[in-house]
Structure formats: C-alpha cells, structure tokens
Write an enzyme that holds these catalytic residues in place. Structure first.
Site, mmCIF file in Angstrom:
data_model
loop_
_atom_site.group_PDB
_atom_site.id
_atom_site.type_symbol
_atom_site.label_atom_id
_atom_site.label_comp_id
_atom_site.label_asym_id
_atom_site.label_seq_id
_atom_site.Cartn_x
_atom_site.Cartn_y
_atom_site.Cartn_z
ATOM 1 N N GLU A 300 29.400 37.694 51.949
ATOM 2 C CA GLU A 300 29.866 39.073 51.985
ATOM 3 C C GLU A 300 31.181 39.041 51.226
ATOM 4 O OE1 GLU A 300 32.236 42.005 54.260
ATOM 5 O OE2 GLU A 300 30.809 41.277 55.773
ATOM 6 N N CYS A 335 37.183 45.321 53.642
ATOM 7 C CA CYS A 335 36.286 45.070 52.504
ATOM 8 C C CYS A 335 35.565 46.364 52.140
ATOM 9 C CB CYS A 335 35.311 43.940 52.785
ATOM 10 S SG CYS A 335 35.005 43.651 54.507
#
Ligand SMILES: N[C@@H](CCC=O)C(=O)O
Length: 554
Positions: A300, A335
C-alpha cells in the site's frame, strides 16, 4: 452507573468461556485504570522518557542500542526506542523459521485457533470500547503523530470496530472453503484459503494504531506468524497495543515485534525469508522491497489522491468542508489525503475557494488541527512551493507560509495549510507534470480548474499518475460519474455529492488498484487477498468402475 449496568449486562449475556475473562478482568481497574499499560501518557517527557522494547520468541527484550525520538511539538528527547541492529536479528530469524509454510493453523491444522483469535478480537474490541482505554490510545497517538483528538480517536474507533467485526466465528468464516463436484463418483475439488506461514508487516508513522492492528490481526486470522515493524517514531503505540492483545489472551510467541532501522530490517527479511511481506509506505521503499524480496510483497504505497468537482453545483459549504478535511486533517499526512483538486468551471461562480480558505485558516496548533509534518522539513515544502510558482499562471490560493510561534523542532516541518493553483494546460506539459504531481506528505494541495470540454484533459492527467489509492468524484450526475469512474482506476473511489478521499472506516476496502502487488486493509476480502493464498484439494477416492482395465497408452 451506565458502565456498571453494561458490565452487568455483559456478564448476564456472556457465554461460560468468555465469562471467566470478564470476571478475571478487574472491572474497577478497567474503568479507572489501564491494566496492560506500561506508560503514563502525560508523563512522557524529556526528563521522564518512555522506553519501547522488542518482543521475540515470546519475551520482551531490550538491546543496548537506543534510538531517541524527539517530541514533535517541542523537540525534547521523550521516547527511547530499543533498536535491533544487524548483529541482533538472529533471534527474529530463528523465530520466523520456527513457523512452517503451512502456518500456525489452517483448515486441516489446529482449527481451534480460528476460535481463539475470534475470542481475542472480541476482548480487544471490548477493551478499546472502554472510555479509559480508548482515551489512553488516543492521547498516546497524539503525542507521537500529532493530530486533533477527534482524528486520533477516529483511528481508535476504526480499530475497535474492526476487532468487533472479527469476533466469535467471524475468523473461521474468513477461511470458508468451497467444493465443486468432480467428473466421477468419489471426485470433488475443494478450494481453501491457505496461510503463507512466516510473514512480515512494515507500517508507517501516520496511523500508529489502525494500520498495524488491522494488518497484524488479518495476518494472524489466516494462520500466519508475523514479525511486525512499525516506524520507530510511533512504535510506542503498537508496543502498548501488543500488551493489550496479550492481556486479551494472544499467546506471546505468536507475534514478534521489532524496532530497527531500514537496513537491519532488510537483512532480517533476506535472512528470515518471510513468505510474504506487507509494506505500507513510500513507493521508493516499496519498489526496493519488491526487488529484494523477488516480488513476495503486497504494497500500500503512495497516493497522489485526487478529487474532481463535477458540473452539478450544490451544497457548497459541505463540499468546501470535505475538501478542507481531506486535504488538511492530520496535517495532510494520510495516504488518502487530497493532493489535487480539479474544479469544474460551473463552480467558479460560487465562493468555494474562499470558503476553503476560511476553513483552512481556522486550523491551529493548539488543538492540533494543524501540526508538525514528520517526513518533510519546512524548507523542503517551501522549496516545492517556489518551484511550482515558477510555472506560468500558478499562484498561492492560501497558506504557503511557515507556522509561527511554535517549538516544533527543525527536523520536522511546520507550514500553514496550503493550496497552490496551477493551470491544467501547464500541469499536462511534460516538463511540469512530475513536479506538480509530486506527493508532499503534508498540508499541501494543488488546485486547478477545467472547462466542460476539457474533461478528457483531466482524465489524461489522471491516467499519467503512477499511484492509484483514493479518489473522489463529487457529482450526482450519473453520466459524469460513469465517464470518470469508467476511465480511471483508483482502488478506493468515492462517488457522489458527499464523496471524500479520506476517512476510510473498517467497513469498506481501502487500498490501491491497478497494481498486482496492491494490498487492501479492513474487510474480509482485504484480509483474504493479502494474508492467504488459494489451495485446491481434489479428493478422488474412488471406487473404480467395475469393469476398469488398463487402457492403451496415450
Ligand atoms: N483510514 C485511513 C486509512 C488507513 C490506511 O491504511 C484513511 O482513510 O486515511
């Protein structure tokens, strides 16, 4: 009163096995104290630094190498993290190698562990629901990754709900198999979810609790034995959470917890040979790991996350507020943070931008609605701003100045929530594109606008991006939504008037798309995809047909 009532009700409803845990839990301590904790959040300071240990082969261990972490708000050396260097990784290598490839459990081995982990999740979820415990983690998160109380407690809440989701039988349901009838009597094929065995988890600083707990528990549920490394700047939070999990019954040998620099961790990964490594963090490190570990990774990585405001203009105040939250909550260090905003020309008649400016200016250091940036210095962000301002037509919409009146140490960054306008035609030029789409992990966004007939240019800008994590298409026009969704790939895309880029809860998939290495977090699908592989067992037990004879060779 209420809490006593709740605990009475829990006692009344709890089945016999769980009852012993609830009874053994000292109720008054669970309300007035935090029984597993080894730190007192407010007391951590330069004169009373907290210490973070490592856990290997079931024992908490220290080393003689301490990494001192500076308080992001005043620069005091307030946490000492005991780090393992390259010479100290052997016990971790041995621990990983004790776990076979078929894992600690699988559908054919120790299935009672699925139930045990369901029980642990129920207990841990309950612990996090206790106000004292939730407040403990919220404040601890705030000390190391400064964000507002609301943002930090959201992280604790998501973690609590996730644990509740995987209580009782839900862990074994993750390992649900299926069967297909075969070609002849006695033949049937069955698909199973199989663990990888020894695995590694590497997580970043920005969500010190949510990311490691969700990934760690997913790894355990599917039968793996993880070694967990959290960014040392914030690993105190997970160190305390490990103690909570042990308190709730997790065997101490089931997870190793390591603090180290990147080099020592890299060596551990190469020598310990985990069968799968989950990495959450920068694309640069992600690509290096993918090479070093020969592709045995799930990632990720970065997200230059975008939001498009469509042609239908409504709920201006709401949309402005969501833009502010997406770009600047947690000082832009999610993020999922909004890095680029595309505004349809129809919005130019509104006061959206001035509303966004007002909202950004409400943010302040006192309540940490803006705060230190842990991976970019102030100079680096200002330099980026200045480079952007050299692009013809670009301008500062708001922010762009260093924060003042603070004692954030210079190793960290401190700037106002910032929005820089860059014209769409300039963004698309080869010489500018890379600069404009550089992810600044801080309170920094690019804003641009587009005319109705320029949507293909917007889509071209999106196509050229290299990371596809979150996105928001703010429109209730179904044809517009169809056009944008059909021509993009972001793994977590919100669509509709209330679309956002951040605030992913535990109840939907969160992760990048468009990359076979992409990981997910949160849902049963994410857990199964990241933490297990498919194994097919084809039963073929006979009987043979009565008249069977050896056939000619083929
Ligand atoms: N819930 C967080 C994401 C956690 C990351 O893996 C967000 O929406 O920003």
């Amino acid at each position: 009163m209420n809490r006593i009532l709740v605990s009475r009700q829990l006692r009344a409803r709890a089945p016999q096995t769980a009852l012993s845990w609830f009874t053994s839990l000292n109720i008054s301590r669970s309300i007035h104290g935090v029984p597993f904790a080894t730190v007192e959040v407010e007391e951590i300071s330069g004169s009373q630094p907290a210490e973070v240990l490592n856990l290997v082969q079931g024992k908490w261990k220290n080393t003689n190498r301490w990494n001192t972490i500076l308080d992001p708000l005043n620069g005091e050396p307030f946490i000492r993290v005991c780090e393992v260097d390259e010479t100290g990784i052997q016990p971790f290598v041995e621990s990983l190698s004790k776990c076979p490839k078929h894992g600690l459990h699988n559908p054919f081995k120790a299935p009672e562990r699925y139930l045990m982990l369901g029980d642990i999740s129920a207990k841990a979820g309950h612990m996090l629901s206790l106000p004292k415990v939730s407040d403990f983690f919220t404040r601890l998160i705030q000390r190391v990754a400064p964000k507002s109380y609301h943002q930090a407690s959201g992280e604790v809440y998501v973690t609590q709900k996730f644990l509740e989701n995987f209580s009782s039988d839900q862990v074994r349901f993750l390992a649900r198999s299926f069967g297909v009838p075969g070609n002849h009597l006695g033949q049937q094929s069955h698909g199973f979810r199989w663990p990888y065995g020894p695995v590694a988890i590497i997580t970043p600083f920005n969500f010190p609790l949510e990311i490691p707990v969700l990934q760690l528990m997913g790894a355990l549920y599917m039968g793996n034995k993880p070694v967990l490394k959290v960014d040392s700047k914030v690993s105190i939070v997970m160190e305390q959470m490990m103690r909570l999990l042990h308190y709730c019954g997790l065997p101490t040998e089931d997870v190793d917890f390591i603090n180290s620099d990147g080099q020592a961790m890299n060596k551990l990964l190469l020598e310990g040979n985990p069968r799968m490594t989950l990495f959450t963090g920068s694309s640069r490190v992600a690509d290096k790991l993918a090479g070093d570990l020969k592709g045995r990774v799930k990632l990720e990585d970065a997200g230059f996350d975008w939001k498009i405001l469509g042609p239908d203009v409504h709920e201006e105040d709401y949309v402005a507020w969501v833009c502010d939250q997406d770009a600047y909550a947690c000082s832009g260090q999610k993020c999922s943070a909004q890095s680029m905003l595309f505004i349809h020309e129809n919005w130019s008649k509104t006061s959206l931008l001035s509303k966004m400016k007002d909202l950004a200016e409400r943010r302040n250091l006192e309540d940490l609605t803006i705060g230190p940036v842990l991976t970019f210095t102030t100079e680096a962000m200002l330099e980026h701003k200045n480079k952007l301002l050299q692009i013809p037509g670009s301008k500062v919409l708001f922010g762009g100045e260093p924060l003042t009146n603070h004692s954030i140490p210079p190793v960290y960054g401190a700037i106002e929530p910032t929005a820089i306008f860059v014209p769409l035609e300039e963004i698309l030029k080869d010489k500018n594109y890379e600069l404009v789409t550089r992810e600044i992990f801080g309170p920094f966004q690019i804003v641009t606008d587009y005319k109705n007939d320029q949507l293909p240019l917007v889509l071209d800008a999106l196509e050229r991006m290299h990371a596809h994590l979150t996105a928001a298409v703010v429109s209730n026009d179904p044809l517009f939504l169809q056009e944008v969704i059909g021509n993009t790939v972001n793994g977590t895309t919100y669509a509709g008037l209330r679309a956002r880029t951040t605030g992913a809860p535990q109840n939907h998939w969160f992760g990048p798309a468009g990359d076979p290495r992409g990981a997910g977090i949160g849902t049963p699908e994410a857990i199964k995809l990241v933490w297990s592989c498919h194994r097919e067992i084809i039963y073929d037990v006979g009987p043979l047909p009565k008249q069977w004879k050896t056939p000619p060779s083929t």
